[in-house]
Scaffold this motif. Sequence first.
Motif, PDB file in Angstrom:
ATOM      1  N   VAL A 151       0.860  -1.185   0.000  1.00 42.71           N
ATOM      2  CA  VAL A 151       0.000   0.000   0.000  1.00 42.71           C
ATOM      3  C   VAL A 151       0.893   1.230   0.000  1.00 42.71           C
ATOM      4  O   VAL A 151       1.640   1.471   0.946  1.00 42.71           O
TER       5      VAL A 151
ATOM      6  N   GLN B 197      -1.666  -8.414   7.094  1.00 40.44           N
ATOM      7  CA  GLN B 197      -2.958  -8.320   7.762  1.00 40.44           C
ATOM      8  C   GLN B 197      -3.150  -9.518   8.688  1.00 40.44           C
ATOM      9  O   GLN B 197      -2.976 -10.664   8.275  1.00 40.44           O
TER      10      GLN B 197
ATOM     11  N   THR C  43     -10.444   2.053   3.466  1.00 40.70           N
ATOM     12  CA  THR C  43      -9.000   1.882   3.255  1.00 40.70           C
ATOM     13  C   THR C  43      -8.207   3.165   3.508  1.00 40.70           C
ATOM     14  O   THR C  43      -6.983   3.135   3.519  1.00 40.70           O
TER      15      THR C  43
ATOM     16  N   GLN D 104      -4.018   3.824   3.915  1.00 40.62           N
ATOM     17  CA  GLN D 104      -3.317   4.601   2.899  1.00 40.62           C
ATOM     18  C   GLN D 104      -2.593   5.805   3.517  1.00 40.62           C
ATOM     19  O   GLN D 104      -1.433   6.082   3.182  1.00 40.62           O
TER      20      GLN D 104
END
Length: 178
Positions: free
Chosen positions: A121, A128, A156, A160
């Motif tokens: 990312v 995770q 998200t 980010q």
Amino acid sequence: MPDSDTGAPPRVVLVTAAALAVALAVAVGVFAWVKGSASPGAGPLPLVPVPAPAAASPACATLLDAAPAELTSNGTRLARRELAAPAPPSTLAWGTTDPLVLRCGLDRPPELTPSASLRLVNGVQWLQVPGEGASTWYVVDREVYAALTVPDTAGTGPLQEISDTVAAKLPARPLRFS
């Protein structure tokens, strides 16, 4: 002054006393309702400590100093949350209900193996680890391990935004499996 026929207090005194009693009962009821309906996230957030042997490292200080004051989750801006004392070292939180929690200086997550599924990312590799109602995302390619715990209802955006901060402040390193 008592009523001349019965010896009871004047009617105006009785009406005033009854009105004051009703007003007091209403005030107490409203106060209890307001206090009971106050946001469950009001006040400092209590967090349990977790092992974080590198929490006092310069890398954690750099990361936490650069962390945003707000995070965006599903279009909602979440302000940084005060932590209850004693607060775990190198820890930040955002939001009131279902807060997001960033911890730095943690031990290597045992789930990090050569075959672990990682997500890239914004230039940062994350691992995770799902939980009940939330997932903890570990930064695994930097000098220190950091983790962002995010409720399953969050978008998200927080991942980010924290990725942007990590990428800007901590240089990437090869993965370590031991």
